[in-house]
Design an enzyme around this catalytic site. Sequence first.
Site, PDB file in Angstrom:
ATOM      1  N   PHE A  88      -4.641  -4.558   3.392  1.00 36.97           N
ATOM      2  CA  PHE A  88      -5.257  -4.954   2.130  1.00 36.97           C
ATOM      3  C   PHE A  88      -4.157  -5.176   1.107  1.00 36.97           C
ATOM      4  O   PHE A  88      -3.344  -4.292   0.861  1.00 36.97           O
ATOM      5  CB  PHE A  88      -6.243  -3.898   1.607  1.00 36.97           C
ATOM      6  CG  PHE A  88      -6.908  -4.341   0.335  1.00 36.97           C
ATOM      7  CD1 PHE A  88      -7.934  -5.265   0.366  1.00 36.97           C
ATOM      8  CD2 PHE A  88      -6.467  -3.881  -0.902  1.00 36.97           C
ATOM      9  CE1 PHE A  88      -8.537  -5.718  -0.814  1.00 36.97           C
ATOM     10  CE2 PHE A  88      -7.061  -4.330  -2.086  1.00 36.97           C
ATOM     11  CZ  PHE A  88      -8.092  -5.253  -2.034  1.00 36.97           C
ATOM     12  N   ASP A  93       4.167  -3.145   0.762  1.00 38.24           N
ATOM     13  CA  ASP A  93       3.137  -2.977  -0.260  1.00 38.24           C
ATOM     14  C   ASP A  93       2.880  -1.481  -0.425  1.00 38.24           C
ATOM     15  O   ASP A  93       2.194  -0.858   0.387  1.00 38.24           O
ATOM     16  CB  ASP A  93       1.872  -3.725   0.183  1.00 38.24           C
ATOM     17  CG  ASP A  93       0.721  -3.574  -0.803  1.00 38.24           C
ATOM     18  OD1 ASP A  93       0.787  -2.690  -1.676  1.00 38.24           O
ATOM     19  OD2 ASP A  93      -0.265  -4.339  -0.683  1.00 38.24           O
ATOM     20  N   LYS A 122      -1.270   0.965  -8.663  1.00 36.26           N
ATOM     21  CA  LYS A 122      -2.184   2.111  -8.760  1.00 36.26           C
ATOM     22  C   LYS A 122      -1.634   3.374  -9.460  1.00 36.26           C
ATOM     23  O   LYS A 122      -1.878   3.571 -10.637  1.00 36.26           O
ATOM     24  CB  LYS A 122      -2.716   2.463  -7.379  1.00 36.26           C
ATOM     25  CG  LYS A 122      -3.624   1.355  -6.819  1.00 36.26           C
ATOM     26  CD  LYS A 122      -4.495   1.836  -5.691  1.00 36.26           C
ATOM     27  CE  LYS A 122      -5.629   0.871  -5.402  1.00 36.26           C
ATOM     28  NZ  LYS A 122      -5.349  -0.153  -4.405  1.00 36.26           N
TER      29      LYS A 122
HETATM   30  C1  LIG Z   1      -5.435  -1.584  -4.327  1.00 32.57           C
HETATM   31  C2  LIG Z   1      -4.424  -2.276  -3.523  1.00 32.57           C
HETATM   32  C3  LIG Z   1      -3.975  -3.559  -3.846  1.00 32.57           C
HETATM   33  C4  LIG Z   1      -4.571  -4.368  -4.972  1.00 32.57           C
HETATM   34  O1  LIG Z   1      -4.321  -3.793  -6.216  1.00 32.57           O
HETATM   35  P1  LIG Z   1      -5.146  -4.295  -7.506  1.00 32.57           P
HETATM   36  O2  LIG Z   1      -4.515  -3.547  -8.633  1.00 32.57           O
HETATM   37  O3  LIG Z   1      -6.573  -3.934  -7.264  1.00 32.57           O
HETATM   38  O4  LIG Z   1      -4.947  -5.753  -7.603  1.00 32.57           O
HETATM   39  C5  LIG Z   1      -2.959  -4.122  -3.098  1.00 32.57           C
HETATM   40  N1  LIG Z   1      -2.422  -3.459  -2.070  1.00 32.57           N
HETATM   41  C6  LIG Z   1      -2.829  -2.221  -1.714  1.00 32.57           C
HETATM   42  C7  LIG Z   1      -2.159  -1.533  -0.578  1.00 32.57           C
HETATM   43  C8  LIG Z   1      -3.847  -1.592  -2.418  1.00 32.57           C
HETATM   44  O5  LIG Z   1      -4.270  -0.383  -2.051  1.00 32.57           O
END
Ligand SMILES: *Cc1c(COP(=O)(O)O)cnc(C)c1O
Length: 376
Positions: free
Chosen positions: A122, A207, A236
């Site tokens: 994700f 990520d 986050k």
């Molecule tokens: C939540 C998340 C995203 C997206 O972040 P947003 O601030 O909602 O755009 C991208 N990568 C990972 C691994 C995430 O958990």
Amino acid sequence: MTSLFNNYARRAVHLVKGQGTVVTDDQGKEYLDFTSGIAVVSLGHAHPTIVKALQNQSEKLWHISNLFESPEQEKLAESLTKDTDLSYALFCNSGAEANEAAIKLARKHTGKHLILTFEKSFHGRTFGAMSATGQDKIRQGFGPLLESFETLPFNDVDALKGAANENVAAIMLEVIQGEGGVNSVEPAFAQAIMEACQQHGILLIIDEVQTGIGRTGTRYAYEQTALKPDIVTLAKGLGGGFPIGALIAGKDLFDTFGPGSHGTTFGGNPLAVAVAQTVVDHVFEPTFLQDVQDKSAYFKAQLQSVLPTEKFSVRGNGLLLGIHSNEEIAPVIQKAEQQGLLLVPAGTNVIRLLPPLTVSKKEIDQAVAILKNILN
Ligand SMILES: *Cc1c(COP(=O)(O)O)cnc(C)c1O
């Protein structure tokens, strides 16, 4: 709520305040928040130090353009890259934006566009981040997507070897897939990724939007693996509840983003930076990170001692844990909520446990007792 789009399956709980791990709804009912707003409120709700940081900054300066110099951003960039192989940061407002910047940086730097990503990953909801995301349910109906992403099975060394070649700009992955089910990268796979990157001159984008800033017990989750990223994305937990994202990268990439090549109005806003600096100073203390690791080991051991092992397994690192079940876990999440414990799923069969990093052992005990009651 009839004027809102219906793009979230919202729960019928109206939370009005929080302190530490505890949140309270408009009826006065208290809950243990083991979601942290999905790994966001890393220091818990209304932590006095970050409340103060926001108050102080709000009386001085709310916003300036990135066209003016910012020693505050410089300092935060230095804190994020100190004692790492990465040298430079840029700030944005969310995880998707950080990943968008990473994709742009990798394309511009290599002059190539193929990016290898993984099933169940994700990366966010913008076109680039969504195209990188290896889940059909997230992409459905929005095509045509951005070109040149190839989704490979996760932790499959042979598939990776088959796909890695000179045409690949970057490999992009999470060290622990958060939304996709709390799946960790295996050591042999991490090794294979590094070999592929070295052999074919491929950039490695990690990520860490969910795993970064202490969530897994180290500053960044990659530090616990053989992975050596060229680019790391964050969001986050970085702002402890104030929206901010960041990209940090190695010094070879510096020249790729010259003046005018990339930017955002709000990225690195003074309010966000003041809060994030306070969060990072707090979380990057070795004693704080050690405490996260200790609580993680305790939490895992407690769960393993009360859950029937034939039905459930506990995975993950730090305070990003998942209880994998062979049944759907939506009813469990609902029952936990009734009993005063807030949880989020990761896919249909995994309960994700994401308490604030400041959670106490007593609160862990309370959560375990509720889970024991429901899952036995
Ligand atoms: C939540 C998340 C995203 C997206 O972040 P947003 O601030 O909602 O755009 C991208 N990568 C990972 C691994 C995430 O958990």
